[in-house]
Design an enzyme around this catalytic site. Structure first.
Site, mmCIF file in Angstrom:
data_model
loop_
_atom_site.group_PDB
_atom_site.id
_atom_site.type_symbol
_atom_site.label_atom_id
_atom_site.label_comp_id
_atom_site.label_asym_id
_atom_site.label_seq_id
_atom_site.Cartn_x
_atom_site.Cartn_y
_atom_site.Cartn_z
ATOM 1 N N ARG A 93 0.844 -1.198 0.000
ATOM 2 C CA ARG A 93 0.000 0.000 0.000
ATOM 3 C C ARG A 93 0.876 1.243 0.000
ATOM 4 O O ARG A 93 1.946 1.260 0.632
ATOM 5 C CB ARG A 93 -0.854 -0.038 1.266
ATOM 6 N N THR A 367 -9.618 0.426 -9.994
ATOM 7 C CA THR A 367 -8.689 -0.450 -9.274
ATOM 8 C C THR A 367 -8.778 -1.743 -10.044
ATOM 9 O O THR A 367 -9.526 -1.817 -11.016
ATOM 10 C CB THR A 367 -9.156 -0.571 -7.795
ATOM 11 N N ASN A 387 -6.380 4.164 -7.086
ATOM 12 C CA ASN A 387 -7.591 4.797 -6.586
ATOM 13 C C ASN A 387 -8.528 5.194 -7.721
ATOM 14 O O ASN A 387 -8.988 4.338 -8.432
ATOM 15 C CB ASN A 387 -7.282 5.948 -5.635
ATOM 16 N N GLU A 406 -4.287 8.197 -3.950
ATOM 17 C CA GLU A 406 -4.691 7.375 -2.811
ATOM 18 C C GLU A 406 -4.776 8.189 -1.510
ATOM 19 O O GLU A 406 -5.374 7.729 -0.534
ATOM 20 C CB GLU A 406 -3.698 6.230 -2.654
ATOM 21 N N ASP A 409 -7.945 8.371 0.421
ATOM 22 C CA ASP A 409 -8.442 7.299 1.293
ATOM 23 C C ASP A 409 -8.192 7.592 2.780
ATOM 24 O O ASP A 409 -8.682 6.875 3.649
ATOM 25 C CB ASP A 409 -7.820 5.946 0.914
ATOM 26 N N SER A 438 -7.513 1.143 3.481
ATOM 27 C CA SER A 438 -8.054 0.628 2.224
ATOM 28 C C SER A 438 -9.279 -0.236 2.491
ATOM 29 O O SER A 438 -9.501 -0.695 3.615
ATOM 30 C CB SER A 438 -6.976 -0.218 1.548
ATOM 31 N N SER A 439 -10.057 -0.461 1.438
ATOM 32 C CA SER A 439 -11.151 -1.439 1.514
ATOM 33 C C SER A 439 -10.841 -2.683 0.692
ATOM 34 O O SER A 439 -11.692 -3.567 0.543
ATOM 35 C CB SER A 439 -12.448 -0.828 0.973
ATOM 36 N N GLY A 458 -13.719 -1.508 -6.627
ATOM 37 C CA GLY A 458 -15.029 -0.921 -6.338
ATOM 38 C C GLY A 458 -15.059 -0.016 -5.122
ATOM 39 O O GLY A 458 -16.125 0.233 -4.569
ATOM 40 N N GLY A 459 -13.890 0.469 -4.686
ATOM 41 C CA GLY A 459 -13.846 1.426 -3.577
ATOM 42 C C GLY A 459 -14.473 0.852 -2.325
ATOM 43 O O GLY A 459 -14.264 -0.311 -1.977
HETATM 44 O O1 DON Z 1 -7.989 1.159 -1.303
HETATM 45 C C1 DON Z 1 -9.170 1.430 -1.501
HETATM 46 O O2 DON Z 1 -10.057 1.062 -0.765
HETATM 47 C C2 DON Z 1 -9.545 2.241 -2.721
HETATM 48 N N1 DON Z 1 -8.478 3.111 -3.079
HETATM 49 C C3 DON Z 1 -9.932 1.318 -3.829
HETATM 50 C C4 DON Z 1 -10.386 2.061 -5.043
HETATM 51 C C5 DON Z 1 -11.162 1.236 -5.979
HETATM 52 O O3 DON Z 1 -11.442 0.091 -5.766
HETATM 53 C C6 DON Z 1 -11.635 1.884 -7.194
HETATM 54 N N2 DON Z 1 -12.386 0.945 -7.995
HETATM 55 N N3 DON Z 1 -13.340 0.906 -8.618
#
Ligand code: DON
Length: 558
Positions: A93, A367, A387, A406, A409, A438-439, A458-459
């Protein structure tokens, strides 16, 4: 044989088949891009193991899916090595620059400056992906890094045809990208969107990848690439120093583990919240018979479990190297039973009735994910990110490296929403050298008969997507089904169930609203899940790519 196998992969890729014939390997790979999946098989064919293949797929995705991940971003690689049972999480990360501080995205009045943590040089954190690739290759691979990165370098140099998904995401960020000539020069065509299937070549990125391949981490974190990165970032208003790059290290962490109705779960430890939130939600749900429940009750209970797991994410989770996290408590089944006792079968609990204050001292979407498993059970689940689509939009001139955004986040202000509507507090406040929460949830599931490897971008919705897939696995379904499960999501704040159109029927919408739930249809289908499965007894493999994306899932047979 190599040529024949490789040709077969390409041919089959073109015709959307899902089986390839490779010398001596029985492996399943699912990734978000056909060329990335092909890169994995190419390296297996050269004698690589699944970890070399993971290096090849990660490197290839950095080139052919530049919207989602890349050398300018970070990643989590969850590994299992069968011969000695070694299981580990490589935490690559990104980290906050050493000159960062908790109010760096606030104006003088203490308000968030819109988009400052999302767009441009100040949004970029120190990348972990290059160091992660080197670590993964040197410690777990069999082949030299230069060999495993060869397909990625070739794709960058000779180019590849861009698809619809690429164009859609580029359109979303085109205005930003046009502000940076060095980025627009790579991805846009005279400031305009390029044509579908036109060839994208990235010669500077090919050089940077070659330097990394030949010199290892020094090829990126010191020397001429590092100079170019730091100069460009500082000129662009960012705060990186050479010390930031030189001091960056990946960390190996013990994955988090849980049990749900006979299924062993292995997933990400903090700095990602994914594993803890996933297991906490499953622990809450383990007290119900979801198969017996009617659909409205089932979705209500899953929503209430999501609400509580995301609530604890907000209160307690952040970088474990900086804060104390009550991991044992959060993963404890009795703790989950306490949370379960606050769930009514007939009524939603508004999120603001959950107890616990967000600690006050501070603190879009793209992502990618891939999954690999071989017949012995060696496996990799990796989620990689810059991100938002095309990250910060900022490329350091002469490097071809598109930098992440990022930093968004982190919780820039306690209780304020980030780009995914997530809130946080002290646990996820900005601090020099800290990893932002992060998720990302690359995960293994295992029961008596099979082993599953899965994950998705998917954030904030990543965790709920993996949860729904895990529940589908528990029903006895296979990867084709998990990746297609209609999705709904609750993340504590905002207090609303977001659902894909069609995921909830008219009567379910009515029933859930009558229980007090707020409901909102997502504008688009979301996620791009990549999953593989090993049947432990028959030693057969399956692989599936989310139909929402353009990925490719393939199984090879010797
Ligand atoms: O680390 C995370 O949780 C986010 N930066 C992930 C971003 C993400 O999955 C974007 N995707 N659609």
């Amino acid at each position: 044989m190599l040529k024949k196998t490789y040709a077969a992969i390409i041919l089959l890729a073109v015709f959307w088949q899902s089986q390839v014939y490779a010398d001596g390997h029985k492996v399943a790979i699912a990734s978000a891009h056909p060329l990335a999946t092909a890169a994995g098989f190419e390296i297996l064919d050269k004698g690589g193991n699944v970890f070399d293949a993971a290096v090849a797929v990660s490197g290839a995705l950095a080139v052919v899916e530049p919207s989602g991940s890349g050398l300018g971003g970070g990643a989590y690689w969850l590994l299992h090595r069968e011969k000695d049972g070694k299981e580990t999480l490589i935490d690559g990360r990104e980290k906050a620059p050493l000159a960062s501080h908790k109010s760096m995205y606030l104006d003088k009045k203490g308000h968030i400056v819109p988009r400052l943590s999302l767009d441009g040089a100040l949004a970029a954190a120190i990348p972990g992906m290059p160091a992660g690739l080197v670590h993964l290759s040197e410690k777990y691979g069999k082949l030299p890094l230069a060999e495993s990165l060869a397909p990625a370098i070739r794709y960058a140099r000779t180019g590849f045809a861009i698809g619809e998904r690429y164009l859609k995401l580029l359109k979303f960020r085109a205005e930003l990208i046009n502000k940076y000539p060095q980025t627009a020069g790579i991805f846009l065509d005279n400031g305009k969107l390029p044509k579908l299937y036109s060839i994208l070549k990235q010669p500077d990125l090919a050089k940077t990848l070659t330097q990394l391949a030949d010199s290892g981490r020094d090829g990126f974190y010191s020397g001429n690439i590092a100079d170019k990165l730091v100069n460009a970032i500082q000129k662009g208003g960012g705060i990186w120093t050479k010390e930031d790059l030189e001091s960056y290290q990946v960390v190996e962490r013990e994955p988090v583990r849980g049990q749900y109705k006979g299924i062993k779960i292995t997933s990400t430890a903090p700095s990602s919240s994914g594993g803890i939130a996933l297991i906490e939600a499953l622990n809450i749900l383990s007290g119900y018979d979801l198969q017996e429940a009617d659909e409205i009750t089932r979705k209500h209970l899953i929503t209430e479990a999501m609400r509580r797991a995301y609530h604890d994410r907000t209160l307690y989770l952040g970088d474990a190297d900086f804060i104390d996290i009550p991991v044992k408590r959060l993963l404890n089944e009795d703790y989950a039973a306490g949370l379960r006792s606050s769930i009514r079968q007939d009524k939603a609990l508004p999120s603001n009735m959950l107890s616990g204050e967000i600690q006050k001292q501070p603190e879009g979407t793209n992502t990618t994910h891939f999954s690999i498993i071989d017949e012995e059970g060696n496996r990799v689940a990796a989620t990689l990110s810059i991100n938002f689509p095309f990250g910060s939009g900022f490329v350091a001139a002469g490097t071809g490296v598109l930098l992440n955004d990022e930093m968004d986040d982190f919780a820039s202000l306690p209780g304020a929403m980030n780009g995914y509507g997530l809130v946080g507090g002290a646990a996820n406040a900005i601090a020099p050298g800290k990893r932002m929460l992060s998720s990302m949830t690359p995960t293994f599931l295992e029961n008596d008969s099979s082993i599953a490897v899965l994950g998705t971008p998917g954030g904030s919705r990543i965790i709920s997507m993996v949860l729904l897939a895990a529940l589908d696995f528990a029903k006895g379904n296979g990867p084709d089904s998990w990746v297609q499960v209609p999705r709904f999501h609750h993340q504590f704040m905002p207090d609303v169930i977001e659902y894909e159109k069609g995921a909830l029927t008219g009567s379910e919408l009515k029933g859930l609203a009558a229980m007090g739930h707020q409901l909102k249809a997502a504008r688009y289908p979301y996620g791009d899940m990549q999953a593989v499965l090993l049947n432990k007894k028959a030693k057969t493999l399956e692989a599936a790519s989310d139909k929402r994306g353009e990925g490719r899932a393939m199984v090879s047979y010797p």
